[in-house]
Design an enzyme around this catalytic site. Sequence first.
Site, PDB file in Angstrom:
ATOM      1  N   GLY A  52       0.854  -1.186   0.000  1.00 17.70           N
ATOM      2  CA  GLY A  52       0.000   0.000   0.000  1.00 17.70           C
ATOM      3  C   GLY A  52       0.885   1.229   0.000  1.00 17.70           C
ATOM      4  O   GLY A  52       2.043   1.167   0.422  1.00 17.70           O
ATOM      5  N   CYS A  96       6.162   0.144   7.642  1.00 20.56           N
ATOM      6  CA  CYS A  96       5.780   1.259   6.764  1.00 20.56           C
ATOM      7  C   CYS A  96       6.972   1.639   5.901  1.00 20.56           C
ATOM      8  O   CYS A  96       8.098   1.717   6.391  1.00 20.56           O
ATOM      9  CB  CYS A  96       5.353   2.444   7.625  1.00 20.56           C
ATOM     10  SG  CYS A  96       4.883   3.883   6.657  1.00 20.56           S
ATOM     11  N   LEU A  97       6.716   1.908   4.625  1.00 19.15           N
ATOM     12  CA  LEU A  97       7.795   2.289   3.708  1.00 19.15           C
ATOM     13  C   LEU A  97       8.448   3.607   4.121  1.00 19.15           C
ATOM     14  O   LEU A  97       9.576   3.884   3.743  1.00 19.15           O
ATOM     15  CB  LEU A  97       7.255   2.404   2.276  1.00 19.15           C
ATOM     16  CG  LEU A  97       6.798   1.082   1.645  1.00 19.15           C
ATOM     17  CD1 LEU A  97       6.065   1.343   0.346  1.00 19.15           C
ATOM     18  CD2 LEU A  97       7.975   0.145   1.430  1.00 19.15           C
ATOM     19  N   HIS A 129      -4.298   1.680   7.860  1.00 24.68           N
ATOM     20  CA  HIS A 129      -2.944   2.259   7.799  1.00 24.68           C
ATOM     21  C   HIS A 129      -2.904   3.415   6.785  1.00 24.68           C
ATOM     22  O   HIS A 129      -2.341   4.475   7.062  1.00 24.68           O
ATOM     23  CB  HIS A 129      -1.958   1.144   7.417  1.00 24.68           C
ATOM     24  CG  HIS A 129      -0.516   1.546   7.353  1.00 24.68           C
ATOM     25  ND1 HIS A 129       0.433   1.104   8.254  1.00 24.68           N
ATOM     26  CD2 HIS A 129       0.147   2.340   6.480  1.00 24.68           C
ATOM     27  CE1 HIS A 129       1.615   1.629   7.928  1.00 24.68           C
ATOM     28  NE2 HIS A 129       1.475   2.371   6.847  1.00 24.68           N
ATOM     29  N   GLU A 130      -3.524   3.208   5.615  1.00 23.02           N
ATOM     30  CA  GLU A 130      -3.499   4.251   4.581  1.00 23.02           C
ATOM     31  C   GLU A 130      -4.332   5.467   4.991  1.00 23.02           C
ATOM     32  O   GLU A 130      -3.926   6.607   4.767  1.00 23.02           O
ATOM     33  CB  GLU A 130      -3.997   3.708   3.237  1.00 23.02           C
ATOM     34  CG  GLU A 130      -3.178   2.562   2.640  1.00 23.02           C
ATOM     35  CD  GLU A 130      -1.691   2.804   2.613  1.00 23.02           C
ATOM     36  OE1 GLU A 130      -1.236   3.957   2.661  1.00 23.02           O
ATOM     37  OE2 GLU A 130      -0.953   1.807   2.580  1.00 23.02           O
ATOM     38  N   HIS A 172      -2.387   7.553   7.208  1.00 22.88           N
ATOM     39  CA  HIS A 172      -1.428   8.404   6.482  1.00 22.88           C
ATOM     40  C   HIS A 172      -2.092   9.696   6.014  1.00 22.88           C
ATOM     41  O   HIS A 172      -1.488  10.765   6.046  1.00 22.88           O
ATOM     42  CB  HIS A 172      -0.880   7.679   5.244  1.00 22.88           C
ATOM     43  CG  HIS A 172       0.350   6.856   5.518  1.00 22.88           C
ATOM     44  ND1 HIS A 172       1.477   7.366   6.115  1.00 22.88           N
ATOM     45  CD2 HIS A 172       0.634   5.556   5.260  1.00 22.88           C
ATOM     46  CE1 HIS A 172       2.399   6.417   6.217  1.00 22.88           C
ATOM     47  NE2 HIS A 172       1.911   5.297   5.699  1.00 22.88           N
TER      48      HIS A 172
HETATM   49 ZN    ZN Z   1       2.837   3.484   5.740  1.00 21.27          ZN
END
Ligand code: ZN
Length: 181
Positions: free
Chosen positions: A46, A101-102, A143-144, A147
Amino acid sequence: MAIRPLSQSSDPVLRQKAKKVRDFGPPLQGLIDDLVETMHAAPGIGLAAPQLGVALRVAVIHLPQSEEEEENEDHHRGRLIVICNPEIVKSWGEQESEEGCLSLPAYVGEVKRAARVVIKAQDRRGKRIRLRGKGLMARVLQHEIDHLNGKLFVDRVESLDKLHRIEPSGEKAEAGQEIVI
Ligand code: ZN
Protein backbone atom coordinates in the site's frame (compact mmCIF):
# COMPACT_ATOMS: atom_id res chain seq x y z
CA MET A 1 4.95 6.72 -14.88
CA ALA A 2 7.88 7.16 -12.58
CA ILE A 3 9.24 5.83 -9.35
CA ARG A 4 9.43 8.73 -6.93
CA PRO A 5 11.45 9.05 -3.73
CA LEU A 6 9.61 8.05 -0.55
CA SER A 7 9.06 10.60 2.19
CA GLN A 8 10.66 9.49 5.42
CA SER A 9 9.17 9.79 8.88
CA SER A 10 10.82 13.13 9.67
CA ASP A 11 9.16 14.77 6.64
CA PRO A 12 6.41 17.20 7.77
CA VAL A 13 4.13 16.15 4.88
CA LEU A 14 3.59 12.86 6.73
CA ARG A 15 2.25 14.75 9.73
CA GLN A 16 -0.32 16.95 8.04
CA LYS A 17 -3.93 16.24 7.23
CA ALA A 18 -4.07 15.68 3.48
CA LYS A 19 -6.52 17.65 1.33
CA LYS A 20 -9.59 16.24 -0.30
CA VAL A 21 -9.25 15.23 -3.96
CA ARG A 22 -11.57 17.45 -6.04
CA ASP A 23 -10.00 17.31 -9.48
CA PHE A 24 -9.79 13.86 -11.08
CA GLY A 25 -7.96 15.14 -14.16
CA PRO A 26 -4.56 14.27 -15.65
CA PRO A 27 -2.36 15.46 -12.73
CA LEU A 28 -4.20 13.09 -10.36
CA GLN A 29 -3.97 10.25 -12.89
CA GLY A 30 -0.20 10.80 -13.14
CA LEU A 31 0.13 10.82 -9.36
CA ILE A 32 -1.84 7.55 -9.08
CA ASP A 33 0.36 5.90 -11.74
CA ASP A 34 3.47 6.99 -9.83
CA LEU A 35 2.01 5.71 -6.55
CA VAL A 36 1.42 2.31 -8.14
CA GLU A 37 4.86 2.13 -9.72
CA THR A 38 6.64 3.27 -6.55
CA MET A 39 4.63 0.84 -4.38
CA HIS A 40 5.48 -2.08 -6.65
CA ALA A 41 9.16 -1.12 -6.83
CA ALA A 42 9.56 -0.68 -3.05
CA PRO A 43 8.00 -3.31 -2.74
CA GLY A 44 5.02 -2.62 -0.52
CA ILE A 45 1.34 -3.53 -0.39
CA GLY A 46 0.00 0.00 0.00
CA LEU A 47 1.12 3.58 -0.52
CA ALA A 48 -0.48 6.92 0.27
CA ALA A 49 0.16 10.19 -1.59
CA PRO A 50 1.80 11.93 1.42
CA GLN A 51 4.50 9.26 1.20
CA LEU A 52 5.42 10.80 -2.17
CA GLY A 53 5.32 14.28 -0.65
CA VAL A 54 1.82 15.09 -1.93
CA ALA A 55 -0.77 16.09 0.70
CA LEU A 56 -3.81 14.69 -1.13
CA ARG A 57 -6.30 12.07 0.06
CA VAL A 58 -5.39 9.27 -2.30
CA ALA A 59 -3.83 5.85 -1.72
CA VAL A 60 -3.21 2.64 -3.64
CA ILE A 61 -3.33 -0.93 -2.33
CA HIS A 62 -2.23 -4.16 -3.94
CA LEU A 63 -2.24 -7.27 -1.79
CA PRO A 64 -0.32 -10.21 -3.21
CA GLN A 65 -2.15 -13.38 -4.07
CA SER A 66 -1.92 -16.02 -1.41
CA GLU A 67 -3.39 -19.49 -1.35
CA GLU A 68 -4.10 -19.22 2.33
CA GLU A 69 -6.19 -16.10 1.92
CA GLU A 70 -7.94 -17.39 -1.16
CA GLU A 71 -9.42 -20.04 1.04
CA ASN A 72 -10.82 -17.24 3.15
CA GLU A 73 -12.37 -15.81 0.00
CA ASP A 74 -10.59 -12.50 0.28
CA HIS A 75 -11.50 -11.12 -3.13
CA HIS A 76 -9.21 -8.11 -2.68
CA ARG A 77 -6.13 -10.30 -3.10
CA GLY A 78 -4.23 -9.65 -6.31
CA ARG A 79 -6.39 -6.65 -7.23
CA LEU A 80 -5.02 -3.15 -7.57
CA ILE A 81 -7.21 -0.79 -5.57
CA VAL A 82 -7.20 3.00 -5.81
CA ILE A 83 -9.00 4.98 -3.12
CA CYS A 84 -9.60 8.72 -3.15
CA ASN A 85 -11.17 10.53 -0.18
CA PRO A 86 -11.64 7.29 1.81
CA GLU A 87 -13.64 7.29 5.04
CA ILE A 88 -14.30 4.47 7.45
CA VAL A 89 -18.06 4.10 7.81
CA LYS A 90 -18.05 1.03 10.04
CA SER A 91 -15.44 -0.93 11.96
CA TRP A 92 -15.61 -3.78 14.40
CA GLY A 93 -13.55 -6.43 16.16
CA GLU A 94 -9.87 -6.25 16.93
CA GLN A 95 -6.64 -7.67 15.53
CA GLU A 96 -3.07 -7.18 16.61
CA SER A 97 -0.11 -8.03 14.44
CA GLU A 98 3.14 -6.70 13.12
CA GLU A 99 3.06 -3.76 10.80
CA GLY A 100 5.72 -1.84 8.93
CA CYS A 101 5.78 1.26 6.76
CA LEU A 102 7.79 2.29 3.71
CA SER A 103 8.31 5.68 5.35
CA LEU A 104 9.79 4.10 8.48
CA PRO A 105 11.86 1.30 7.00
CA ALA A 106 13.92 0.64 10.13
CA TYR A 107 11.02 -0.49 12.32
CA VAL A 108 8.12 -2.87 12.64
CA GLY A 109 5.64 -2.77 15.49
CA GLU A 110 2.71 -4.67 16.87
CA VAL A 111 -0.36 -2.56 16.23
CA LYS A 112 -3.97 -3.06 17.26
CA ARG A 113 -6.49 -2.42 14.50
CA ALA A 114 -10.14 -3.14 13.87
CA ALA A 115 -10.55 -6.64 12.46
CA ARG A 116 -13.07 -5.53 9.84
CA VAL A 117 -13.89 -2.23 8.22
CA VAL A 118 -16.26 -0.85 5.64
CA ILE A 119 -15.06 2.24 3.86
CA LYS A 120 -16.57 4.60 1.36
CA ALA A 121 -14.30 6.31 -1.14
CA GLN A 122 -14.05 7.36 -4.78
CA ASP A 123 -12.14 5.46 -7.44
CA ARG A 124 -9.55 7.09 -9.71
CA ARG A 125 -12.29 8.56 -11.93
CA GLY A 126 -14.29 9.93 -9.02
CA LYS A 127 -16.96 7.23 -8.97
CA ARG A 128 -18.27 6.47 -5.49
CA ILE A 129 -17.28 3.05 -4.17
CA ARG A 130 -17.63 1.01 -0.99
CA LEU A 131 -15.10 -1.56 0.14
CA ARG A 132 -15.22 -4.18 2.85
CA GLY A 133 -11.99 -5.45 4.31
CA LYS A 134 -11.07 -8.00 6.90
CA GLY A 135 -7.72 -9.18 8.24
CA LEU A 136 -4.82 -7.79 6.24
CA MET A 137 -7.05 -5.75 3.93
CA ALA A 138 -8.72 -4.10 6.94
CA ARG A 139 -5.28 -3.37 8.37
CA VAL A 140 -3.97 -1.80 5.16
CA LEU A 141 -7.08 0.36 4.73
CA GLN A 142 -6.69 1.70 8.28
CA HIS A 143 -2.94 2.26 7.80
CA GLU A 144 -3.50 4.25 4.58
CA ILE A 145 -6.32 6.34 6.03
CA ASP A 146 -4.03 7.11 8.97
CA HIS A 147 -1.43 8.40 6.48
CA LEU A 148 -4.03 10.78 5.05
CA ASN A 149 -4.64 12.11 8.57
CA GLY A 150 -0.97 12.61 9.41
CA LYS A 151 -0.67 9.50 11.56
CA LEU A 152 2.01 6.81 11.45
CA PHE A 153 1.81 3.26 12.80
CA VAL A 154 4.31 4.08 15.55
CA ASP A 155 1.67 6.40 17.06
CA ARG A 156 -0.49 3.33 17.61
CA VAL A 157 2.17 1.08 19.11
CA GLU A 158 1.19 0.83 22.75
CA SER A 159 4.62 0.38 24.29
CA LEU A 160 8.24 0.43 23.23
CA ASP A 161 8.61 -3.32 23.68
CA LYS A 162 6.15 -3.70 20.82
CA LEU A 163 8.39 -1.73 18.47
CA HIS A 164 11.27 -3.61 16.90
CA ARG A 165 14.23 -2.36 14.96
CA ILE A 166 14.98 -4.23 11.76
CA GLU A 167 18.54 -5.08 10.91
CA PRO A 168 19.51 -3.67 7.50
CA SER A 169 20.14 -7.13 6.12
CA GLY A 170 18.36 -10.35 6.77
CA GLU A 171 15.37 -9.77 8.94
CA LYS A 172 13.77 -7.25 6.62
CA ALA A 173 13.52 -9.76 3.82
CA GLU A 174 12.21 -12.28 6.29
CA ALA A 175 9.62 -9.89 7.67
CA GLY A 176 8.29 -9.99 4.12
CA GLN A 177 6.30 -7.64 1.96
CA GLU A 178 3.13 -8.62 3.72
CA ILE A 179 3.40 -6.03 6.44
CA VAL A 180 5.15 -3.12 4.75
CA ILE A 181 2.46 -0.66 3.90
ZN1 ZN B 1 2.84 3.48 5.74
